[in-house]
Write a protein that holds these residues in place. Structure first.
Motif, short mmCIF file in Angstrom:
data_model
loop_
_atom_site.label_atom_id
_atom_site.label_comp_id
_atom_site.label_asym_id
_atom_site.label_seq_id
_atom_site.Cartn_x
_atom_site.Cartn_y
_atom_site.Cartn_z
N ILE A 111 0.80 -1.17 0.03
CA ILE A 111 0.06 0.10 0.09
C ILE A 111 0.89 0.97 0.13
O ILE A 111 1.86 1.18 0.68
CB ILE A 111 -0.94 -0.01 1.40
N ARG A 112 0.41 2.34 -0.87
CA ARG A 112 1.38 3.40 -0.82
C ARG A 112 0.21 4.58 -0.56
O ARG A 112 -0.67 4.89 -0.97
CB ARG A 112 2.12 3.78 -2.22
N PHE A 113 0.91 5.17 0.62
CA PHE A 113 0.16 6.44 1.15
C PHE A 113 0.90 7.86 0.64
O PHE A 113 2.12 7.55 0.61
CB PHE A 113 0.07 6.47 2.74
N ALA A 114 0.13 8.80 0.30
CA ALA A 114 0.84 9.78 -0.06
C ALA A 114 0.23 11.17 0.87
O ALA A 114 -0.96 11.25 1.23
CB ALA A 114 0.44 10.35 -1.55
N ARG A 163 9.67 8.11 1.51
CA ARG A 163 10.45 8.99 0.20
C ARG A 163 9.89 10.54 0.41
O ARG A 163 8.71 10.51 0.24
CB ARG A 163 9.97 8.30 -1.08
N LEU A 164 10.74 11.36 0.57
CA LEU A 164 10.73 12.72 0.36
C LEU A 164 10.91 13.17 -0.81
O LEU A 164 12.14 12.83 -1.29
CB LEU A 164 11.33 13.32 1.40
N THR A 165 9.94 13.79 -1.83
CA THR A 165 10.33 13.81 -3.21
C THR A 165 10.98 15.40 -3.32
O THR A 165 11.59 15.68 -4.30
CB THR A 165 8.82 14.15 -4.02
N GLY A 166 10.93 16.43 -2.34
CA GLY A 166 11.33 17.81 -2.46
C GLY A 166 10.17 18.44 -3.22
O GLY A 166 8.95 18.19 -3.55
N ARG A 167 10.77 19.61 -3.61
CA ARG A 167 9.81 20.45 -4.68
C ARG A 167 9.56 19.92 -6.03
O ARG A 167 10.42 19.40 -6.60
CB ARG A 167 10.46 21.83 -4.74
N LEU A 168 8.05 19.83 -6.28
CA LEU A 168 7.78 19.42 -7.48
C LEU A 168 6.80 20.38 -8.30
O LEU A 168 6.21 21.06 -7.66
CB LEU A 168 7.21 17.91 -7.59
N GLY A 176 2.20 18.75 0.88
CA GLY A 176 2.12 20.25 1.40
C GLY A 176 3.63 20.81 1.95
O GLY A 176 4.39 20.09 1.70
N ARG A 177 3.34 21.83 2.64
CA ARG A 177 4.45 22.60 3.08
C ARG A 177 5.05 21.74 4.39
O ARG A 177 4.25 21.09 5.03
CB ARG A 177 4.20 24.03 3.48
N LEU A 178 6.21 21.28 4.57
CA LEU A 178 6.89 20.53 5.42
C LEU A 178 6.92 21.46 6.76
O LEU A 178 8.13 21.92 7.05
CB LEU A 178 8.19 19.87 5.18
N ILE A 189 5.23 14.70 -0.25
CA ILE A 189 5.60 15.74 -1.44
C ILE A 189 5.58 16.91 -0.99
O ILE A 189 4.78 17.35 -0.29
CB ILE A 189 4.51 15.44 -2.28
N GLY A 190 6.57 17.76 -1.30
CA GLY A 190 6.70 19.00 -0.59
C GLY A 190 8.25 19.44 -0.27
O GLY A 190 9.02 18.65 -0.20
N PHE A 191 8.06 20.74 0.28
CA PHE A 191 9.47 21.15 0.98
C PHE A 191 9.00 22.21 2.01
O PHE A 191 7.99 22.56 2.08
CB PHE A 191 10.48 21.75 -0.18
#
Length: 401
Positions: free
Chosen positions: A217-220, A276-281, A223-225, A253-255
């Protein structure tokens, strides 16, 4: 790479005499307020310009004309201002003569027909210098209609501004309720931020694997960290799920300011293979990440008086077709129809969040049903429709002023 692609404005007659709309913000192009730029771009019945005291270093390229107000953003200065602020007097937020002259100079040069002031504090400033024959529409977002109200001088100054304002726009029902004791203008509109459905609902609904499919299962979350977005709480809830499920993934997802803290927490908890931290997208990249997830999480909470204004990321995830789990906070409550598109849990309650995450992780049929409902209900908050509502309000205010 720009955070948001804007198409050139091509459907407006360059010779048309459109009413001039000044859209005032503190800093032009704040990444967390990208919806505001989308909205401004869509108000095509007006000759729009974006006003601000500065431009954010990461601001997107966009076609609207930008107007810089000289000098820094006005803040209370000197012993008198500090004293007035201490006793809660609205004059604490009064601009200095030089600051007033700077704004008046821009007004004299630009001569707007109507002003849309984003954030209560900008409306307070504009109300001090705006000619009475120019209508003022106040647009509140989040902190300006929650945490800032704890300060008496701000609260009283905003009450005076709302008395002068021609209309108030709020993005959540809770904001109208919170501002009502200050006195509201005759026109009050609830116009949520909205999300571009043409981007986030463009793909097929996400595939929801059954337990026997051997797909974790993948949760996402998006927003602003920061503390107010509950990123640490979401990490803790996922940790509980991971112990009970034995597998799974959390994509953040975010920074923001908590990025280093989150990285340390992930490492200390031994969750590096699962988080996993994606950083800015960019928005298209965000839509792609969400489309590969199975459940969306948003744990906004009241933090130092701040309350979530609307929660545009929840709309974006719903448009993608993800089942939604969110804290019962601020504007998030307006978006969740429990059992239809997701569920709410009490802010700060990590155990309750984890329990709902486990419930959805173990029930693919429920995830599919909620995901279908999420996409359907997200249509209520299509950014294009929200912009039309705002445009109509501005036209009515201008016509009847």
């Amino acid at each position: 790479m720009p955070l948001m692609p804007f198409e050139p404005i091509s459907d407006i007659d360059p010779n048309a005499q459109l009413p001039k709309l000044a859209i005032v913000t503190t800093e032009i192009g704040i990444p967390s307020e990208i919806w505001m730029l989308r909205q401004a771009h869509a108000l095509r019945a007006f000759d729009r310009s974006l006003w601000g005291w500065s431009r954010h270093a990461d601001a997107s390229d966009q076609p609207l004309r930008e107007v810089r107000i000289p000098g820094g953003f006005p803040t209370p200065k000197g012993i008198l201002a500090r004293g007035l602020r201490k006793i809660g007097h609205p004059a604490a937020l009064r601009m200095t003569a030089a600051e007033r002259a700077a704004v008046q100079g821009v007004l004299a040069k630009e001569r707007p027909d109507i002003v849309l002031a984003h954030f209560g504090w900008n409306a307070i400033l504009m109300a001090q210098v705006l000619p009475k024959d120019v209508p003022l529409v106040v647009h509140v977002h989040g902190r300006d209609a929650s945490a800032m109200l704890e300060e008496r001088s701000y609260r009283q100054a905003l009450a005076q501004t709302l008395e002068r304002a021609d209309a108030l726009v709020a993005v959540g029902q809770h904001q109208i309720k919170r501002l009502r004791p200050l006195g509201l203008p005759d026109r009050v509109a609830l116009i949520p931020c909205g999300a571009p459905l043409d981007l986030f609902a463009a793909q097929e609904l996400p595939t929801q694997p059954d337990i026997g499919d051997h797909q974790p299962i993948r949760f996402a979350t998006l927003g602003r960290l920061s503390h107010e977005k509950g990123m640490i709480e979401t990490l803790s809830a996922f940790e509980t799920c991971l112990r009970k499920l034995g597998e799974g993934e959390l994509v953040i997802i975010g920074f923001g300011p908590l990025q280093d803290t989150l990285q340390r927490e992930i490492a200390q908890r031994g969750m590096g293979d699962h988080v996993r931290l994606t950083g800015r997208l960019s928005p298209p990249e965000i839509a792609q990440e969400l489309a590969q997830a199975h459940v969306y999480l948003q744990h906004s909470q009241i933090y130092n008086g701040w309350t979530e204004g609307f929660g545009v990321t929840l709309t974006e995830a719903g448009a993608v077709g993800l089942p939604l789990l969110a804290s019962a906070s601020g504007g998030l409550i307006d978006q969740i129809e429990e059992g239809e598109n997701g569920f709410l849990f009490p802010p700060g309650d990590v155990a309750a969040q984890a329990e709902l995450m486990l419930k959805l992780a173990r029930d693919a049929a429920l995830r599919r049903s909620l995901g279908e409902g999420a996409r359907r209900l997200a249509a209520r908050f299509d950014a294009a429709h929200m912009s039309v509502q705002l445009e109509h309000l501005l036209q009515e205010v201008l016509a009847q002023h």
